[in-house]
Design a protein around this motif. Structure first.
Motif, mmCIF file in Angstrom:
data_model
loop_
_atom_site.group_PDB
_atom_site.id
_atom_site.type_symbol
_atom_site.label_atom_id
_atom_site.label_comp_id
_atom_site.label_asym_id
_atom_site.label_seq_id
_atom_site.Cartn_x
_atom_site.Cartn_y
_atom_site.Cartn_z
ATOM 1 N N GLY A 28 0.813 -1.208 0.000
ATOM 2 C CA GLY A 28 0.000 0.000 0.000
ATOM 3 C C GLY A 28 0.846 1.258 0.000
ATOM 4 O O GLY A 28 0.536 2.234 -0.695
ATOM 5 N N ARG A 31 2.370 1.859 -3.525
ATOM 6 C CA ARG A 31 1.385 2.428 -4.454
ATOM 7 C C ARG A 31 1.159 3.915 -4.169
ATOM 8 O O ARG A 31 1.136 4.745 -5.081
ATOM 9 N N SER A 32 0.966 4.242 -2.907
ATOM 10 C CA SER A 32 0.659 5.624 -2.544
ATOM 11 C C SER A 32 1.839 6.551 -2.798
ATOM 12 O O SER A 32 1.674 7.665 -3.319
ATOM 13 N N THR A 199 -5.298 -6.469 6.157
ATOM 14 C CA THR A 199 -4.283 -6.973 5.239
ATOM 15 C C THR A 199 -4.603 -8.421 4.898
ATOM 16 O O THR A 199 -5.582 -8.992 5.393
ATOM 17 N N GLY A 226 -6.443 1.173 7.290
ATOM 18 C CA GLY A 226 -6.285 0.869 5.874
ATOM 19 C C GLY A 226 -5.037 1.509 5.320
ATOM 20 O O GLY A 226 -4.309 2.226 6.024
ATOM 21 N N ALA A 227 -4.776 1.242 4.048
ATOM 22 C CA ALA A 227 -3.556 1.737 3.405
ATOM 23 C C ALA A 227 -3.406 3.247 3.546
ATOM 24 O O ALA A 227 -2.301 3.759 3.761
ATOM 25 N N GLU A 228 -4.524 3.969 3.441
ATOM 26 C CA GLU A 228 -4.457 5.425 3.525
ATOM 27 C C GLU A 228 -4.036 5.902 4.913
ATOM 28 O O GLU A 228 -3.419 6.964 5.068
#
Length: 259
Positions: A28, A31-32, A199, A226-228
């Motif tokens: 994550g 990607r971010s 996850t 979460g990923a954010e």
């Protein structure tokens, strides 16, 4: 309104190494970070996962490096590869980790205890040392160690993890010590302590964005991370927004460790 070019959160062009990048929080973050323009080095043991991750980020300046952070020669090769490709390292996110078998300490082998400490504590220390000369030469950098709420509270009421708790608590204090030692080089060292995040590993325990009831009862915010949520705090620590922050461990756990 502050223009993007002058934003203190701007990470465009910065070279950031993320370990444990083949799944979960690590994937994550890759990607971010790539989305906001960072030049990201994604590393983990599973080459196929890394290559698929990088291939899914068209146009991003990313590099996949298969590496077992528990092996000294692999750590050396990783840093050499990064410097050969980019010539600098602006950020290191020590995310790779293992938890062990989750058995009581009386049944945990000394061999497994050592293995967990090698991956979760020795590897972050060694990688931090290896990137330091480049960061020092370029005038600074930021290291973010991913610890855990297990660095703050014990896990034995649910899953006994003596090695994991010892490693993550050690990493938290190592963070403070390195921050003190390396502040003179403008190298900041901080830690991000995630609580329950959705996850692959925790997927079977998650229901409609909510952690298991026994854990939700401990949290002020009754949801999963979460990923954010990981990206928000890590981006802050890597960017100029965190310029005056070092030696800190920031828990992102929905309030689990408040009590």
């Amino acid at each position: 309104m502050v223009e993007a070019e002058s934003s203190v959160f701007d990470l465009r062009g910065r070279v950031v190494v993320v370990t444990g990048a083949s799944s979960g929080i690590g994937a994550g973050l890759v990607r971010s970070l790539a989305t906001v323009g960072a030049r990201v080095v994604a590393t983990a043991r599973r080459r196929d996962r890394l290559e698929a991750l990088v291939a899914d980020l068209p146009g991003a300046d990313t590099l996949a490096v298969a590496c077992d952070v528990g092996v000294d020669a692999d750590r050396e090769r990783l840093v050499a590869t990064v410097l050969e490709r980019f010539g600098r390292v602006d950020g290191l996110v020590n995310n790779a980790g293992i938890s062990g078998s989750g058995v009581p300490a009386t049944r945990q082998s000394t061999e497994e205890f050592r293995e967990v400490l090698e991956v979760d504590l020795v590897a972050p220390f060694d990688l931090a040392k290896r990137v330091l000369p480049a960061m020092r030469a370029q005038g600074g950098g930021s290291i973010v160690n991913v610890t855990s709420t297990a660095a703050i509270t014990t896990t034995s009421p649910t899953i006994p993890q003596a090695a994991y708790c010892a490693a993550k608590a050690g990493l938290a204090h190592l963070t403070r010590e390195l921050a003190q030692q390396w502040g003179r080089y403008n190298v900041r060292v901080n830690a991000f302590a995630p609580g329950f995040f959705a996850t692959e590993m925790t997927g079977s325990m998650t229901s409609e964005g909510r952690p298991p009831d026994w854990l939700a009862d401990q949290q002020a915010i009754k949801s999963t991370g979460g990923a954010e949520d990981a990206f928000g705090v890590v981006a802050y620590l890597l960017s100029d927004a965190g310029r005056f922050v070092t030696g800190q461990q920031i828990a992102v756990d929905g309030g689990q460790t408040l009590s």
